[in-house]
Write a protein that holds these residues in place. Structure first.
Motif, PDB file in Angstrom:
ATOM      1  N   GLY A 125       0.816  -1.207   0.000  1.00 14.71           N
ATOM      2  CA  GLY A 125       0.000   0.000   0.000  1.00 14.71           C
ATOM      3  C   GLY A 125       0.847   1.252   0.000  1.00 14.71           C
ATOM      4  O   GLY A 125       2.078   1.195  -0.044  1.00 14.71           O
ATOM      5  N   HIS A 126       0.175   2.389   0.047  1.00 12.46           N
ATOM      6  CA  HIS A 126       0.834   3.694   0.028  1.00 12.46           C
ATOM      7  C   HIS A 126       0.402   4.496   1.252  1.00 12.46           C
ATOM      8  O   HIS A 126      -0.743   4.380   1.714  1.00 12.46           O
ATOM      9  CB  HIS A 126       0.455   4.489  -1.217  1.00 12.46           C
ATOM     10  CG  HIS A 126       0.587   3.734  -2.492  1.00 12.46           C
ATOM     11  ND1 HIS A 126       1.666   2.931  -2.783  1.00 12.46           N
ATOM     12  CD2 HIS A 126      -0.230   3.680  -3.580  1.00 12.46           C
ATOM     13  CE1 HIS A 126       1.508   2.395  -3.978  1.00 12.46           C
ATOM     14  NE2 HIS A 126       0.367   2.828  -4.491  1.00 12.46           N
ATOM     15  N   LEU A 127       1.300   5.343   1.743  1.00 12.79           N
ATOM     16  CA  LEU A 127       0.967   6.275   2.820  1.00 12.79           C
ATOM     17  C   LEU A 127       0.764   7.663   2.215  1.00 12.79           C
ATOM     18  O   LEU A 127       1.631   8.158   1.485  1.00 12.79           O
ATOM     19  CB  LEU A 127       2.088   6.304   3.861  1.00 12.79           C
ATOM     20  CG  LEU A 127       1.824   7.188   5.083  1.00 12.79           C
ATOM     21  CD1 LEU A 127       2.335   6.503   6.346  1.00 12.79           C
ATOM     22  CD2 LEU A 127       2.480   8.560   4.937  1.00 12.79           C
ATOM     23  N   ILE A 128      -0.382   8.269   2.522  1.00 12.37           N
ATOM     24  CA  ILE A 128      -0.692   9.617   2.045  1.00 12.37           C
ATOM     25  C   ILE A 128      -0.993  10.483   3.251  1.00 12.37           C
ATOM     26  O   ILE A 128      -1.909  10.184   4.036  1.00 12.37           O
ATOM     27  CB  ILE A 128      -1.880   9.611   1.064  1.00 12.37           C
ATOM     28  CG1 ILE A 128      -1.567   8.736  -0.147  1.00 12.37           C
ATOM     29  CG2 ILE A 128      -2.200  11.036   0.618  1.00 12.37           C
ATOM     30  CD1 ILE A 128      -2.696   8.631  -1.142  1.00 12.37           C
ATOM     31  N   ALA A 129      -0.232  11.537   3.427  1.00 12.69           N
ATOM     32  CA  ALA A 129      -0.392  12.447   4.560  1.00 12.69           C
ATOM     33  C   ALA A 129      -0.688  13.847   4.037  1.00 12.69           C
ATOM     34  O   ALA A 129       0.028  14.355   3.177  1.00 12.69           O
ATOM     35  CB  ALA A 129       0.879  12.458   5.409  1.00 12.69           C
ATOM     36  N   THR A 130      -1.741  14.464   4.570  1.00 12.24           N
ATOM     37  CA  THR A 130      -2.183  15.770   4.077  1.00 12.24           C
ATOM     38  C   THR A 130      -2.186  16.784   5.213  1.00 12.24           C
ATOM     39  O   THR A 130      -2.756  16.532   6.278  1.00 12.24           O
ATOM     40  CB  THR A 130      -3.603  15.674   3.474  1.00 12.24           C
ATOM     41  OG1 THR A 130      -3.607  14.672   2.456  1.00 12.24           O
ATOM     42  CG2 THR A 130      -4.041  16.999   2.885  1.00 12.24           C
ATOM     43  N   HIS A 131      -1.544  17.919   4.960  1.00 10.33           N
ATOM     44  CA  HIS A 131      -1.552  19.027   5.914  1.00 10.33           C
ATOM     45  C   HIS A 131      -2.324  20.189   5.303  1.00 10.33           C
ATOM     46  O   HIS A 131      -1.955  20.705   4.247  1.00 10.33           O
ATOM     47  CB  HIS A 131      -0.129  19.473   6.241  1.00 10.33           C
ATOM     48  CG  HIS A 131      -0.062  20.491   7.337  1.00 10.33           C
ATOM     49  ND1 HIS A 131      -0.247  21.853   7.120  1.00 10.33           N
ATOM     50  CD2 HIS A 131       0.141  20.351   8.673  1.00 10.33           C
ATOM     51  CE1 HIS A 131      -0.144  22.492   8.257  1.00 10.33           C
ATOM     52  NE2 HIS A 131       0.099  21.609   9.220  1.00 10.33           N
ATOM     53  N   LYS A 132      -3.409  20.576   5.948  1.00  9.75           N
ATOM     54  CA  LYS A 132      -4.231  21.677   5.452  1.00  9.75           C
ATOM     55  C   LYS A 132      -3.739  22.987   6.031  1.00  9.75           C
ATOM     56  O   LYS A 132      -3.699  23.176   7.238  1.00  9.75           O
ATOM     57  CB  LYS A 132      -5.700  21.450   5.813  1.00  9.75           C
ATOM     58  CG  LYS A 132      -6.313  20.264   5.080  1.00  9.75           C
ATOM     59  CD  LYS A 132      -7.804  20.137   5.373  1.00  9.75           C
ATOM     60  CE  LYS A 132      -8.420  18.972   4.593  1.00  9.75           C
ATOM     61  NZ  LYS A 132      -9.871  18.823   4.877  1.00  9.75           N
ATOM     62  N   GLY A 133      -3.348  23.892   5.137  1.00  6.39           N
ATOM     63  CA  GLY A 133      -2.866  25.201   5.560  1.00  6.39           C
ATOM     64  C   GLY A 133      -3.954  26.248   5.421  1.00  6.39           C
ATOM     65  O   GLY A 133      -5.138  25.987   5.661  1.00  6.39           O
TER      66      GLY A 133
END
Length: 431
Positions: A87-95
């Motif tokens: 699988g893949h790791l997806i990390a999102t930071h909302k600015g």
């Protein structure tokens, strides 16, 4: 030894060279957290994550999740068992939504499966070796260190960042459309993409990667009439599969070479019969010297700098294949692969912006690296949609081989470069 001392001297000067309070804080943070990040790298390296070790890749993903969630990232694990991979790791930071959206690319897997004898992190001063230490666990640590430096400096809060770490970069799952679906979507979301495979140093100087060549496999099969060798070249038997295979490969060699283009033949066989194993990696053949070969097969790869160059070369190869010798036939098939990351004006503009950061930090400017000296990478899947700069990870050598190593001082250098660069990009208004 001189190649280690130069980065050490640069690192010592970084806090003083930083141009503003935020960058001074970033420099101080990456310096203070040096041993923390070396320890994290050791932990990641000592967990085997060969592409086919699905549990190991998942475990490395969990380690990275534990680093990013405290920084305010929403982390998702995208299961890829339908492609035969973890699988893949997806990390999102909302600015704040006002600045450019920035995509950071790396990967969790390595070429070293559990049966490899090369399994452990070993440190000797400022040099460390281990499986995947540069490709790409050092790059993953650079990303984490940069994000921590931005948080300490207060610049992460307003930044819109997405991190995609694939779990199958070294041995891509299939079908490719599913295996790279989420990365391609992230590229369409982003305004800028930065890729964290190995930093390239040439003659002791850091270089920037604005282009990578494609990597596509091909399979060539030829057939002929078999019979006693006394009839070869004659009207009834013709030339046989072996000569047809040789004709095609030799015409490739003589007529197709040009700058930034290669077409290697990795394995081949001819005989009666000649077969390709189901895994596409082994060929076998049998027969006698006095029998005209009935079958032949060759497997190779094609690497091109631009989509246009690849399309033109594929057409030329097919035209050569079509000119069969008497009594023979041939077929050339191309398999799914990595597209090219062409050297665009947008990519070069990104390198120019990074060189502004280098000048401000009193670091040497980075020239373009020759794309013929770099392999394919995941950045190619987004480069058609977004300006992309690659090779922002750690510096080292021996990738894909036992003894793979990095210069540990490059973790600090690259983390500061990235923290300052990403901060500036995040403050540019979206167009």
């Amino acid at each position: 030894m001189l190649r280690i001392l130069a980065p050490l001297a640069l690192i010592a000067a970084l806090p003083a060279a930083a141009q503003n309070a935020a960058e001074q804080k970033m420099a101080a943070t990456v310096t203070a957290e040096t041993e923390r990040h070396v320890a994290l790298l050791e932990k990641l390296v000592n967990q085997n994550s060969g592409s086919l070790n699905l549990d190991g890749v998942t475990r490395v993903g969990a380690m990275v999740r534990a680093e990013l969630e405290p920084l305010g990232f929403q982390v998702e694990w995208v299961d890829m068992k339908e492609t035969g991979r973890a699988g893949h790791l997806i990390a999102t930071h909302k600015g704040n939504g006002r600045g450019k959206r920035i995509l950071l690319i790396g990967h969790l897997d390595t070429v070293f499966e559990p049966e490899s004898p090369f399994q452990k992190f070993v440190r000797e001063g400022d040099r460390a070796s281990g499986p995947g230490i540069g490709d790409d666990k050092g790059g993953v640590v650079v990303i984490i260190a940069a994000m921590r430096a931005m948080q300490a400096a207060g610049t992460l809060k307003g930044a819109d960042i997405k991190i995609v770490l694939t779990g199958d970069e070294e041995r891509t799952g299939a079908p490719l459309a599913i295996a790279r679906r989420d990365l391609i979507a992230a590229g369409k979301w982003a305004d800028v993409a930065l890729e964290y495979e190995n930093l390239a140093r040439e003659d002791g100087k850091d270089t920037g990667t604005v282009a990578r060549r494609s990597s596509t496999n091909w399979t060539l099969t030829t057939t002929g009439k078999t019979g006693h060798s006394s009839g070869v070249f004659g009207a009834s038997l013709g030339y046989g599969a072996a000569y047809e295979l040789a004709r095609i490969l030799d015409e490739f060699r003589r007529t197709l070479p040009e700058a930034n283009l290669t077409f290697n033949v990795g394995v081949m066989a001819a005989g009666t019969p000649a077969t390709l194993a189901s895994n596409n990696y082994q060929v076998s053949a049998g027969g006698k010297t006095n029998i005209v070969a009935e079958q032949a097969v060759a497997r190779g790869d094609l690497r091109a700098l631009t989509p246009e160059q690849e399309a033109k070369t594929r057409a030329a190869m097919q035209a050569i294949v079509a000119k069969s010798l008497p009594g023979t036939s041939a077929r050339l098939d191309f398999q799914e692969g990595y597209p090219p990351m062409a050297p665009t004006d947008g990519n070069r503009a990104l390198l120019a912006k990074l060189n502004v950061v280098n000048r401000d930090l009193k670091l040497p400017e980075m020239a373009e690296m020759d794309p013929a000296r770099r392999g394919a990478a995941d950045s190619a899947f987004v480069a058609a949609d977004v300006d992309t700069l690659a090779g922002l990870g750690a510096s080292g050598g021996g990738a894909h081989a036992e003894g793979e190593w990095i210069d540990l001082t490059s973790l600090r250098l690259q983390a500061l470069r990235s923290a300052a660069f990403i901060t500036r990009l995040s403050k540019e208004k979206r167009q």
